[in-house]
Design a protein around this motif. Sequence first.
Motif, mmCIF file in Angstrom:
data_model
loop_
_atom_site.group_PDB
_atom_site.id
_atom_site.type_symbol
_atom_site.label_atom_id
_atom_site.label_comp_id
_atom_site.label_asym_id
_atom_site.label_seq_id
_atom_site.Cartn_x
_atom_site.Cartn_y
_atom_site.Cartn_z
ATOM 1 N N TYR A 2 3.659 15.105 -6.288
ATOM 2 C CA TYR A 2 2.440 14.313 -6.147
ATOM 3 C C TYR A 2 2.404 13.135 -7.109
ATOM 4 O O TYR A 2 1.545 12.256 -6.982
ATOM 5 N N ASP A 3 3.321 13.084 -8.079
ATOM 6 C CA ASP A 3 3.411 11.930 -8.968
ATOM 7 C C ASP A 3 3.963 10.710 -8.237
ATOM 8 O O ASP A 3 3.734 9.578 -8.666
ATOM 9 N N ARG A 4 4.683 10.934 -7.155
ATOM 10 C CA ARG A 4 5.332 9.822 -6.456
ATOM 11 C C ARG A 4 4.353 9.241 -5.437
ATOM 12 O O ARG A 4 3.856 9.932 -4.547
ATOM 13 N N HIS A 5 4.100 7.948 -5.568
ATOM 14 C CA HIS A 5 3.111 7.278 -4.717
ATOM 15 C C HIS A 5 3.448 7.426 -3.236
ATOM 16 O O HIS A 5 2.567 7.682 -2.401
ATOM 17 N N GLU A 6 4.708 7.234 -2.906
ATOM 18 C CA GLU A 6 5.101 7.274 -1.498
ATOM 19 C C GLU A 6 4.888 8.653 -0.885
ATOM 20 O O GLU A 6 4.584 8.777 0.309
ATOM 21 N N VAL A 7 5.055 9.696 -1.684
ATOM 22 C CA VAL A 7 4.835 11.055 -1.195
ATOM 23 C C VAL A 7 3.354 11.284 -0.904
ATOM 24 O O VAL A 7 2.987 11.892 0.110
ATOM 25 N N ARG A 8 2.493 10.792 -1.778
ATOM 26 C CA ARG A 8 1.050 10.928 -1.524
ATOM 27 C C ARG A 8 0.660 10.171 -0.261
ATOM 28 O O ARG A 8 -0.145 10.661 0.544
ATOM 29 N N ALA A 9 1.237 8.995 -0.060
ATOM 30 C CA ALA A 9 0.936 8.234 1.155
ATOM 31 C C ALA A 9 1.422 8.973 2.401
ATOM 32 O O ALA A 9 0.754 8.972 3.446
ATOM 33 N N PHE A 10 2.593 9.593 2.306
ATOM 34 C CA PHE A 10 3.130 10.383 3.418
ATOM 35 C C PHE A 10 2.172 11.511 3.788
ATOM 36 O O PHE A 10 1.838 11.704 4.969
ATOM 37 N N LEU A 11 1.695 12.261 2.802
ATOM 38 C CA LEU A 11 0.831 13.401 3.067
ATOM 39 C C LEU A 11 -0.534 12.968 3.575
ATOM 40 O O LEU A 11 -1.079 13.555 4.520
ATOM 41 N N MET A 12 -1.115 11.951 2.959
ATOM 42 C CA MET A 12 -2.422 11.483 3.434
ATOM 43 C C MET A 12 -2.321 10.939 4.850
ATOM 44 O O MET A 12 -3.224 11.145 5.675
ATOM 45 N N SER A 13 -1.224 10.273 5.154
ATOM 46 C CA SER A 13 -1.025 9.773 6.517
ATOM 47 C C SER A 13 -0.931 10.919 7.511
ATOM 48 O O SER A 13 -1.436 10.824 8.634
ATOM 49 N N SER A 14 -0.294 12.012 7.106
ATOM 50 C CA SER A 14 -0.198 13.173 7.985
ATOM 51 C C SER A 14 -1.582 13.720 8.308
ATOM 52 O O SER A 14 -1.902 13.987 9.472
ATOM 53 N N PHE A 47 0.823 -1.216 0.000
ATOM 54 C CA PHE A 47 0.000 0.000 0.000
ATOM 55 C C PHE A 47 0.857 1.265 0.000
ATOM 56 O O PHE A 47 0.478 2.282 -0.583
ATOM 57 N N PHE A 48 2.018 1.196 0.646
ATOM 58 C CA PHE A 48 2.929 2.339 0.639
ATOM 59 C C PHE A 48 3.407 2.624 -0.777
ATOM 60 O O PHE A 48 3.353 3.763 -1.261
ATOM 61 N N LYS A 49 3.855 1.602 -1.467
ATOM 62 C CA LYS A 49 4.345 1.777 -2.835
ATOM 63 C C LYS A 49 3.219 2.135 -3.796
ATOM 64 O O LYS A 49 3.453 2.784 -4.827
ATOM 65 N N GLU A 50 2.002 1.752 -3.460
ATOM 66 C CA GLU A 50 0.845 2.087 -4.280
ATOM 67 C C GLU A 50 0.369 3.506 -4.029
ATOM 68 O O GLU A 50 -0.383 4.094 -4.821
ATOM 69 N N GLY A 51 0.763 4.079 -2.885
ATOM 70 C CA GLY A 51 0.360 5.433 -2.534
ATOM 71 C C GLY A 51 -0.948 5.525 -1.799
ATOM 72 O O GLY A 51 -1.507 6.613 -1.658
ATOM 73 N N THR A 52 -1.462 4.409 -1.298
ATOM 74 C CA THR A 52 -2.772 4.407 -0.644
ATOM 75 C C THR A 52 -2.697 4.125 0.854
ATOM 76 O O THR A 52 -3.732 4.048 1.510
ATOM 77 N N HIS A 53 -1.496 3.971 1.389
ATOM 78 C CA HIS A 53 -1.356 3.736 2.832
ATOM 79 C C HIS A 53 -1.603 5.053 3.559
ATOM 80 O O HIS A 53 -0.889 6.037 3.342
ATOM 81 N N THR A 54 -2.594 5.091 4.421
ATOM 82 C CA THR A 54 -2.961 6.339 5.092
ATOM 83 C C THR A 54 -2.621 6.348 6.584
ATOM 84 O O THR A 54 -2.953 7.304 7.279
ATOM 85 N N LYS A 55 -1.939 5.299 7.057
ATOM 86 C CA LYS A 55 -1.576 5.260 8.472
ATOM 87 C C LYS A 55 -0.118 4.849 8.630
ATOM 88 O O LYS A 55 0.237 4.030 9.482
#
Length: 649
Positions: free
Chosen positions: A298-310, A27-35
Amino acid sequence: MAIPRGLKTAETVRHDVSLLTEQDVYFFKEGTHTKLYHKLGAHLISVEGVKGTYFALWVPNAERVSVIGDFNQWNSETHALKQRPDSSGIWEGFIPGVSPGTRYKYRIVSKYRNYQIDKGDPFAFFWEAPPQTASRVWSLDYEWGDGEWMARRHQANSLDAPLAIYEVHLGSWQRVPEEDNRSLTYREMAEKLAEYVKDMGFTHVELLPVTEHPFYGSWGYQTTGYFAPTARYGTPQDFMYLVDHLHQNGIGVILDWVPSHFPNDAHGLTYFDGTYLFEHADPKKGFHREWSSYIFNYDRHEVRAFLMSSALFWLEQYHIDGIRVDAVSSILYLDYGRQEGEWIPNEYGGRENLAAICFLRELNEAAYGAYPDIQTIAEESTAWPMVSRPSYVGGLGFGMKWNMGWMHDTLDYFSKDSIFRKYHHDQLTFSIWYAFSENFVLALSHDEVVYGKGSLFGRMSGDEWQKFANLRVLFGYMYGHPGKKLLFMGGEFAQGREWNHDQSLDWHLLQNPPHQGVQRWVSNLNHFYRAEPALYEQDFVTAGFEWIDCHAWEESIISFIRKDKTGKDMILVVCNFTPVLRTNYRIGVPRGGDWREALNSDSELYGGVGHGNFGGVEAVPFPAHGRANSLMLTVPPLSVLFFKNQQLI
């Protein structure tokens, strides 16, 4: 525990310990990990009865990563982490004996350019107080007492609920002059702020960013610690106490949050592993000249996951009731703040940031999916369509949006001498044409009292009496107009000077009756607004609003009706934007009966002259403004009148 220099890494770090599962990595590499905050960063755990801290860091382009800190005399040779074998780019390890409060950083040696640097932890729960820059190992254990609020906050945060938001900068709301002008702590703020906000009748407070930031003068908008409240005012638990105490007093808490850019401080996110990890490599996409800060990739999946987790971190761990997303326009547009040739179009040749659009939709879907009783609010300053519409119909998915057009037109109108206002009448009436296109918040925010703009009071036209009267009219007009309300601290008592983050508000002004009057007016507006569903239930639908007269430009008067859902209650709002007393002024109304004068900004209670309508007026069957009934009113100079008509059913 102190580790002697030269002790072998294998004896001091366990690499067979991990909080990450294969699913987490996927999920992290997919960009959908939110926790991710449960997995990455520093976590106090016990392994086979041995207490210590598990560290995990995303640095895919590192050659070597070590944890340095108090526990090893900042020696990078003793506690090296190990890269996971799954191509996630995550390095991890468990270090026994590292206890709460320990200061630490990561020594990162890059694969490229012989680059090495000491970085703070992007997922740190707590940092040293600036100007120090180390992260600190910390637990977020806290016993909450806001269960009653959390159970009913869906009502307080509903789109058909009254929202009167008090915007606050924690460092300058009040200070302690006898103690070197220091700011209040979170716990000191809790008692004072809750009492004040409750007395004033505001429903929510909105805090300028509390996320850790190195430069105090950025007001928190240049964030380095996306998972930590600033240590300037106390510990994470102290901030939890502030939120908890506000909740126990029936006050919601909204946080400003900044996923648009981050500062270039060496210990922060910039050039994190010797590459442009969180930001774009090309400055045409990755750097804001206006703010001297970097733009997230925002193209990088891991960055989106980082921000959504925040974002979800604050909702989960701190019981936050809403997130106000800063500078959404700068996220949406590739050419934001740039001249021709200084930006790179998207794959279709347009200026829209397609990855950012996806990120914002995913963010809102995740936030509302996990916490349907919160609100996300966009500060978006353009006409981007459907910002506050669900993503499944093509919107960005925010709950609400700041109404920047209303704010600009209204403040420009009030800055004009009243004799010229009749030529600018459309600046008042135009807002209704688009008032229901979004779920708007009418915001008189901190942005309107900085950078030489002066205070709200100072921006009002006329002599001193007119300035006070104009300010009362401005607030009354705002509370009558469709949309939720937001007012920055100090405006509620007519702060005279521009806001300065290094000074307390000028509370001494409340020794003067005119300032007391404005404060009393705002308090009464809040309590009246909250008591009258006609003023808030239908903020976002046309059925809640009806013009009486929007064409009285010669007199600079507007009048309109607000309605509740049942149609039983109506509020008539009459605004006079000139210092001219109007007697025997006829206003058409939708029905007969008694129209009680509920609020009058010209009352002596508020510093006015005292003109009015003796508590109310009976409608007579005399046609006016296309209605069969009308009122004959005294409309005071520079005033707002609220009349209530209740149909007995």
